[in-house]
Scaffold this motif. Structure first.
Motif, PDB file in Angstrom:
ATOM      1  N   GLU B  74       0.828  -1.234  -0.102  1.00  0.00           N
ATOM      2  CA  GLU B  74      -0.030   0.017  -0.079  1.00  0.00           C
ATOM      3  C   GLU B  74       0.901   1.257   0.082  1.00  0.00           C
ATOM      4  OE1 GLU B  74      -2.521  -0.880   3.148  1.00  0.00           O
ATOM      5  OE2 GLU B  74      -4.163  -1.608   1.904  1.00  0.00           O
ATOM      6  N   LEU B  77       1.685   2.065  -3.573  1.00  0.00           N
ATOM      7  CA  LEU B  77       0.651   2.518  -4.191  1.00  0.00           C
ATOM      8  C   LEU B  77       0.379   4.073  -4.071  1.00  0.00           C
ATOM      9  CD1 LEU B  77      -2.420  -0.213  -3.599  1.00  0.00           C
ATOM     10  CD2 LEU B  77      -0.976   0.315  -5.493  1.00  0.00           C
ATOM     11  N   TYR B 134      -8.329  -2.924  -5.072  1.00  0.00           N
ATOM     12  CA  TYR B 134      -6.746  -3.207  -5.824  1.00  0.00           C
ATOM     13  C   TYR B 134      -6.291  -4.557  -5.131  1.00  0.00           C
ATOM     14  CZ  TYR B 134      -5.603  -0.749  -1.159  1.00  0.00           C
ATOM     15  OH  TYR B 134      -5.723  -0.790   0.112  1.00  0.00           O
ATOM     16  N   PHE B 252      -4.898   3.585 -10.564  1.00  0.00           N
ATOM     17  CA  PHE B 252      -4.796   2.156 -10.112  1.00  0.00           C
ATOM     18  C   PHE B 252      -5.350   1.257 -11.269  1.00  0.00           C
ATOM     19  CE2 PHE B 252      -5.478   2.671  -5.089  1.00  0.00           C
ATOM     20  CZ  PHE B 252      -4.086   3.261  -4.886  1.00  0.00           C
ATOM     21  N   ASN B 253      -6.212   1.719 -12.200  1.00  0.00           N
ATOM     22  CA  ASN B 253      -6.739   0.993 -13.196  1.00  0.00           C
ATOM     23  C   ASN B 253      -5.681   0.802 -14.378  1.00  0.00           C
ATOM     24  OD1 ASN B 253      -9.230  -0.058 -12.233  1.00  0.00           O
ATOM     25  ND2 ASN B 253     -10.135   1.881 -13.029  1.00  0.00           N
ATOM     26  N   MET B 255      -2.298   1.048 -13.634  1.00  0.00           N
ATOM     27  CA  MET B 255      -1.461   0.348 -13.139  1.00  0.00           C
ATOM     28  C   MET B 255      -1.767  -1.297 -13.085  1.00  0.00           C
ATOM     29  SD  MET B 255      -0.518   2.112  -9.446  1.00  0.00           S
ATOM     30  CE  MET B 255       0.693   1.114  -8.916  1.00  0.00           C
ATOM     31  N   LYS B 256      -3.194  -1.654 -13.188  1.00  0.00           N
ATOM     32  CA  LYS B 256      -3.671  -2.963 -13.413  1.00  0.00           C
ATOM     33  C   LYS B 256      -3.392  -3.445 -14.939  1.00  0.00           C
ATOM     34  CE  LYS B 256      -7.306  -2.873  -9.917  1.00  0.00           C
ATOM     35  NZ  LYS B 256      -8.759  -2.613  -9.795  1.00  0.00           N
ATOM     36  N   GLU B 260       1.761  -3.021 -13.857  1.00  0.00           N
ATOM     37  CA  GLU B 260       2.595  -2.481 -12.626  1.00  0.00           C
ATOM     38  C   GLU B 260       2.128  -3.264 -11.336  1.00  0.00           C
ATOM     39  OE1 GLU B 260       3.982   1.641 -11.117  1.00  0.00           O
ATOM     40  OE2 GLU B 260       2.800   1.420 -12.805  1.00  0.00           O
ATOM     41  N   MET B 261       0.722  -3.426 -11.240  1.00  0.00           N
ATOM     42  CA  MET B 261      -0.031  -3.835 -10.015  1.00  0.00           C
ATOM     43  C   MET B 261       0.421  -5.224  -9.714  1.00  0.00           C
ATOM     44  SD  MET B 261      -2.267  -2.501  -7.515  1.00  0.00           S
ATOM     45  CE  MET B 261      -3.682  -1.392  -8.440  1.00  0.00           C
ATOM     46  N   ASP B 262       0.230  -5.920 -10.714  1.00  0.00           N
ATOM     47  CA  ASP B 262       0.621  -7.280 -10.316  1.00  0.00           C
ATOM     48  C   ASP B 262       2.168  -7.542  -9.857  1.00  0.00           C
ATOM     49  OD1 ASP B 262      -1.625  -8.445 -11.151  1.00  0.00           O
ATOM     50  OD2 ASP B 262      -1.315  -8.797 -13.060  1.00  0.00           O
ATOM     51  N   LEU B 265       2.289  -6.561  -6.446  1.00  0.00           N
ATOM     52  CA  LEU B 265       1.848  -7.803  -5.632  1.00  0.00           C
ATOM     53  C   LEU B 265       2.779  -8.576  -5.312  1.00  0.00           C
ATOM     54  CD1 LEU B 265      -1.768  -7.661  -7.018  1.00  0.00           C
ATOM     55  CD2 LEU B 265      -1.198  -7.366  -4.463  1.00  0.00           C
TER      56      LEU B 265
END
Lengths: 216, 271
Positions: B74, B77, B134, B252-253, B255-256, B260-262, B265
């Motif tokens: 987080e 993020l 997220y 965020f969307n 990044m998904k 980048e979000m993956d 994670l």
């Protein structure tokens, strides 16, 4: 496993929390002592206005939980977290100290007032030079007890995210809190509060002894 | 007289320290975009993104005692958002929150947004803007290996420790009702306290979202395979800050979509 807890960085992290605790405790004690004395004198005063105003404040504050003051102060004063904690603890503790001071003022013999006034001292001169010094000497034990309570009560500010001693302990527990460590961490938190309060009581006892010796 | 001066010096010192702490750390302001919404412009003018985060949840938001740094998925993020909003991922001001303070800190403007394992619920949506989730996780159960529990059914009549103001209690209760078993709950102020209650035998089970529980797993405990009521985490903004909510959600969307979000994670062992 427990060796991880003995890492110097973790010790420093924990002690840094102690500094925050001491900052909050010392600041609120000093401020509460000042406001509490003013309130106690106001309550003792023969002016009904001052006396009633002080009594209203003291009665109101003493009947509301400290945690509530901490939460309200955090979200209404706009002060940084540590300072809002000091503010809340000062508001709360000054009411308790006011009661102690009032008790101390009551314990000074009425003859002291009469003697001082007959010497030509004004009300405030009598209060400042004759009565308050004696009152303070009489209330050292309950004041000390309140100071130790303030030190312990600082743990409430973790409820609004202030990383004082208890909060730092909880954070350490978050990563290193397996079965054996949890109790080691709780033990360290408790032992630290004990040492601080014990040193405070030793210092106060020494000071009380000196004052008592001087008065005879 | 000496004592009076000492007392006076203490008061003066305290006031000076208050002032000094209040004035510290002003950041150079970023060039403001004239077409930006007022709440976004305010952040850009200030040059710092203020975020409410967790400091006691390993992998998500955790202040590492060894380094003193707040780290986690987080936090990354928040950094990505700061980069987009003020052009520098390090221009962030992090405020530690607990379940009780997340909402009020947003309401009174102490923070611009909260990214703090905040589960999206219909009820909370009435008070705050939430981004799309997220992170999605189920509520799980952490028990002592020695107890021999295999599933929620084995915990019939037992005590389950949960954090105050968390959604775990509702989720476990619903599942217990479905399975026709009775469980008792004990609530604690923080996850660490629930873990301590489990260790000391005050509760038989510690229940919260699985990813958080894995942070508390040790040699004597096990996370049961049951997962209930998927919990979706979202970043929250004040209800009136619609433009900021949209910007955060779009970021965020993006990044998904870009993966980048993956990557984040995976970096924090959450995927």
């Amino acid at each position: 496993m427990i060796q991880e807890l003995l890492h110097p960085a973790i010790g420093l992290f924990f002690l840094d929390g102690l500094l925050v605790t001491l900052h909050i405790a010392v600041s609120s004690i000093v401020l509460s002592l000042i406001f509490g004395t003013v309130l106690g004198v106001a309550q003792y005063s023969q002016s009904p206005l001052y006396s009633r105003m002080a009594t209203f404040y003291i009665d109101t504050v003493r009947n509301i939980p400290l945690l509530l003051f901490i939460l309200v102060a955090r979200f209404t004063t706009g002060l940084p977290p540590v300072h809002s904690g000091i503010f809340a603890m000062t508001v709360f503790t000054s009411a308790v100290i006011a009661e102690i001071i009032r008790g101390g003022l009551n314990s000074v013999h009425r003859g002291q007032w009469e003697a001082a006034r007959s010497q030509g001292l004004s009300y405030y001169q009598t209060l400042r030079h004759i009565v308050l010094p004696q009152a303070f000497r009489n209330v050292i034990p309950p004041l000390l007890s309140q100071f130790t309570t303030v030190i312990k009560d600082t743990s409430f500010v973790w409820a609004v995210g202030v990383e004082e001693l208890t909060g730092r302990g909880m954070i350490i527990m978050g990563k290193y809190g397996s079965t054996s460590q949890v109790f080691a961490i709780f033990g360290a938190i408790a032992a630290t509060y004990f040492v601080v309060n014990y040193l405070l009581s030793l210092a106060a006892r020494y000071q009380h002894g000196r004052l008592a010796a001087r008065s005879y | 007289m000496k004592r009076q001066y000492f007392l006076l010096s203490l008061v003066v010192l305290f006031i000076i320290s208050l002032l000094a702490m209040g004035c510290g750390g002003t950041a150079p302001s970023q060039p403001a975009k004239s077409d930006a919404a007022p709440e976004i412009k305010a952040i850009q003018d200030r040059g710092i993104l203020k975020a409410g985060i967790k400091v006691d949840v390993p992998k998500f938001g955790y202040k590492d005692p060894q380094t003193g740094k707040i780290e986690g998925f987080e936090i990354d993020l928040v950094k990505a958002l700061a980069k987009k909003l003020v052009g520098d991922e390090n221009k962030i001001e992090l405020t530690g929150t607990v379940a009780k303070t997340r909402g009020p800190l947003l309401d009174n403007g102490d923070v611009d947004l909260v990214v703090a394992t905040f589960t999206i619920t219909e009820e909370r949506k009435q008070s705050y803007n939430f981004t799309d989730p997220y992170f999605t996780d189920g509520v799980a159960l952490l028990v002592k290996k020695a107890g021999g529990y295999q599933s929620l059914k084995d915990l019939a009549g037992k005590k389950i420790g949960v954090a105050q103001s968390s959604t775990s209690r509702k989720a476990v209760q619903a599942e217990a009702d479905k399975q026709g078993i009775k469980v008792n709950f004990l609530e604690y102020g923080s996850y660490a306290e629930v873990k301590a209650a489990l260790d000391s035998g005050r509760v038989d089970c510690f229940s919260v979202d699985a990813a958080i529980l894995f942070g508390y797993l040790d040699a004597s405990t096990v996370v049961l395979p049951d997962r209930f009521s998927p919990q979706e985490y979202g970043a929250a903004t004040k209800k009136s800050n619609v433009a900021l909510a949209k910007l955060v959600n779009d970021t965020f969307n993006d990044m998904k979509k870009s993966g980048e979000m993956d990557k984040l994670l995976a970096k924090w062992g959450l995927k």
